[in-house]
Write an enzyme that holds these catalytic residues in place. Structure first.
Site, PDB file in Angstrom:
ATOM      1  N   GLY A   1     -11.038  -3.353  -1.649  1.00 17.27           N
ATOM      2  CA  GLY A   1     -10.702  -2.483  -0.520  1.00 17.27           C
ATOM      3  C   GLY A   1     -11.924  -1.683  -0.109  1.00 17.27           C
ATOM      4  O   GLY A   1     -13.054  -2.125  -0.263  1.00 17.27           O
TER       5      GLY A   1
ATOM      6  N   ARG B   1     -11.523   1.963   4.386  1.00 14.70           N
ATOM      7  CA  ARG B   1     -11.112   3.281   4.881  1.00 14.70           C
ATOM      8  C   ARG B   1     -10.603   4.108   3.705  1.00 14.70           C
ATOM      9  O   ARG B   1     -10.608   3.660   2.574  1.00 14.70           O
ATOM     10  CB  ARG B   1     -10.006   3.122   5.937  1.00 14.70           C
ATOM     11  CG  ARG B   1      -8.766   2.435   5.389  1.00 14.70           C
ATOM     12  CD  ARG B   1      -7.736   2.167   6.464  1.00 14.70           C
ATOM     13  NE  ARG B   1      -8.173   1.112   7.361  1.00 14.70           N
ATOM     14  CZ  ARG B   1      -7.981  -0.187   7.137  1.00 14.70           C
ATOM     15  NH1 ARG B   1      -7.358  -0.589   6.043  1.00 14.70           N
ATOM     16  NH2 ARG B   1      -8.400  -1.088   7.986  1.00 14.70           N
ATOM     17  N   GLY B   2     -10.177   5.314   3.972  1.00 11.61           N
ATOM     18  CA  GLY B   2      -9.459   6.121   2.998  1.00 11.61           C
ATOM     19  C   GLY B   2     -10.255   6.543   1.782  1.00 11.61           C
ATOM     20  O   GLY B   2     -11.464   6.791   1.847  1.00 11.61           O
TER      21      GLY B   2
ATOM     22  N   LYS C   1      -9.930  -7.229   3.146  1.00  7.31           N
ATOM     23  CA  LYS C   1      -9.359  -8.222   4.057  1.00  7.31           C
ATOM     24  C   LYS C   1      -9.631  -7.915   5.521  1.00  7.31           C
ATOM     25  O   LYS C   1      -9.576  -8.812   6.358  1.00  7.31           O
ATOM     26  CB  LYS C   1      -7.841  -8.298   3.854  1.00  7.31           C
ATOM     27  CG  LYS C   1      -7.396  -8.967   2.568  1.00  7.31           C
ATOM     28  CD  LYS C   1      -5.890  -8.994   2.472  1.00  7.31           C
ATOM     29  CE  LYS C   1      -5.274  -9.808   3.611  1.00  7.31           C
ATOM     30  NZ  LYS C   1      -3.802  -9.846   3.517  1.00  7.31           N
TER      31      LYS C   1
ATOM     32  N   ASP D   1      -9.635 -11.584  -0.172  1.00  4.08           N
ATOM     33  CA  ASP D   1      -8.363 -11.053  -0.656  1.00  4.08           C
ATOM     34  C   ASP D   1      -8.429 -10.901  -2.175  1.00  4.08           C
ATOM     35  O   ASP D   1      -8.666 -11.874  -2.894  1.00  4.08           O
ATOM     36  CB  ASP D   1      -7.241 -12.026  -0.278  1.00  4.08           C
ATOM     37  CG  ASP D   1      -5.852 -11.470  -0.512  1.00  4.08           C
ATOM     38  OD1 ASP D   1      -5.697 -10.585  -1.366  1.00  4.08           O
ATOM     39  OD2 ASP D   1      -4.914 -11.943   0.163  1.00  4.08           O
TER      40      ASP D   1
ATOM     41  N   TYR E   1       7.266   0.110  -7.656  1.00  2.63           N
ATOM     42  CA  TYR E   1       5.939   0.676  -7.421  1.00  2.63           C
ATOM     43  C   TYR E   1       5.382   1.285  -8.702  1.00  2.63           C
ATOM     44  O   TYR E   1       4.206   1.121  -9.029  1.00  2.63           O
ATOM     45  CB  TYR E   1       6.000   1.722  -6.311  1.00  2.63           C
ATOM     46  CG  TYR E   1       4.683   2.416  -6.033  1.00  2.63           C
ATOM     47  CD1 TYR E   1       3.595   1.701  -5.541  1.00  2.63           C
ATOM     48  CD2 TYR E   1       4.527   3.783  -6.271  1.00  2.63           C
ATOM     49  CE1 TYR E   1       2.372   2.334  -5.286  1.00  2.63           C
ATOM     50  CE2 TYR E   1       3.320   4.428  -6.015  1.00  2.63           C
ATOM     51  CZ  TYR E   1       2.251   3.689  -5.520  1.00  2.63           C
ATOM     52  OH  TYR E   1       1.052   4.318  -5.277  1.00  2.63           O
TER      53      TYR E   1
ATOM     54  N   LYS F   1       1.767   0.398 -10.544  1.00  2.00           N
ATOM     55  CA  LYS F   1       0.684   1.360 -10.768  1.00  2.00           C
ATOM     56  C   LYS F   1       0.434   1.566 -12.258  1.00  2.00           C
ATOM     57  O   LYS F   1      -0.719   1.676 -12.691  1.00  2.00           O
ATOM     58  CB  LYS F   1       0.993   2.696 -10.088  1.00  2.00           C
ATOM     59  CG  LYS F   1       1.064   2.636  -8.569  1.00  2.00           C
ATOM     60  CD  LYS F   1      -0.200   2.064  -7.936  1.00  2.00           C
ATOM     61  CE  LYS F   1      -1.403   2.949  -8.068  1.00  2.00           C
ATOM     62  NZ  LYS F   1      -2.564   2.467  -7.264  1.00  2.00           N
TER      63      LYS F   1
END
Length: 279
Positions: free
Chosen positions: A17, A20-21, A42, A74, A168, A172
């Site tokens: 990734g 952004r962020g 991606k 990916d 979730y 995590k």
């Protein structure tokens, strides 16, 4: 750049990734030291819902003082991850840091969560962490600054996190357990593996896209607090601290930061900060 201001100079980070962020914030903080940053993401073309691509992120990293390699791929696909590892080593000569940043979120319980979204979380969060860490390990073992940092939470036995969104939570915690497993596997070596999690909600384009708007901004912090905490962890000598699940506030307090008001997404807000999941 010298001394404390260039602790990551010349080191190479491979990140999942980062378009952004929080991931991009961490990359830019390292880039200010002159670090090399390879991003496997991606987002090749702009998405109207989410600003930023792997290419715009690479340009920002270069502008901040680092060297960047944007790799479109990916993290769920073994061949894409293998290609990213190879390209990083060919470009920068090795890998010093792996940052497991890519993650998918869906806060729904069993019976509500569609199988497709369950598979997406498991594949990106757990499989992606396993793939990137595993395929980079041979190169990390050759580095004298080897570190894995995964953006995942402490293992909290409070069952409300299972009640509210078990799928979730499992994904995590899976990221955390894989990282702690690598730490124990390499205990006593010069390779560190740790996790980092925010004490409060963090405002990013992705979180705002999930809803909340101004209310979310008023009770959240910016990605900068995670970037500064990650920087402090990654600046430590490899092997010195490993097998830990850090929280951003705690890391920064240990480094001498006295207050966190400067990290508020809306500095003028007096709303109580929303404490994050799993804490």
């Amino acid at each position: 750049m010298t001394g404390a201001q260039s602790r990551l100079a010349g080191r190479t980070m491979l990140m999942s990734g980062g378009s952004r962020g929080i991931g991009l914030a961490i990359a830019l903080r390292a880039a200010r030291d002159g670090a090399n940053i390879a991003l496997l993401a991606k987002t090749d073309t702009p998405d109207p819902r989410l600003p930023g691509t792997v290419h715009t992120a690479a340009a920002e990293i270069e502008a901040a003082g680092g060297k960047a390699l944007g790799i479109v791929g990916d993290v769920r696909e073994a061949e894409d991850v293998r290609r990213a590892v190879q390209a990083t080593v060919e470009r920068f000569g090795g890998i010093d840091v792996v940052l497991n940043n890519a993650s998918a979120i869906a806060l729904l319980s069993s019976g509500e969560l569609p199988l497709k979204r369950y598979d997406l979380m498991m594949d990106i969060n757990v499989r992606g962490t396993f793939l990137l860490s595993s395929l980079a390990l041979p190169h990390l073992r050759e580095s004298s600054h080897a570190q894995i940092l995964t953006l995942s939470p402490p293992l909290n036995p409070d069952r409300r996190w299972l009640r509210d969104h078990a799928p979730y939570t499992v994904s995590k915690y899976g990221m955390t357990m894989l990282t702690l497993g690598i730490a124990e596997q390499h205990r006593g070596s010069a390779l560190s593996a740790n996790c980092l999690w925010p004490a409060t909600t963090i405002v990013t384009a992705a979180t705002l896209n999930m809803g909340g708007g101004e209310d979310t901004v008023n009770c959240s912090r910016t990605p900068g607090i995670m970037a500064d905490a990650a920087y402090e962890i990654l600046s430590r000598p490899a092997g010195q601290t490993t097998g830990q699940t850090f929280v951003d506030e705690e890391v920064l307090r240990e480094s001498g930061v006295a207050g966190f008001d400067g990290y508020r997404a809306n500095p003028a807000s007096t709303e109580p900060l929303h404490r994050d999941l799993f804490l």
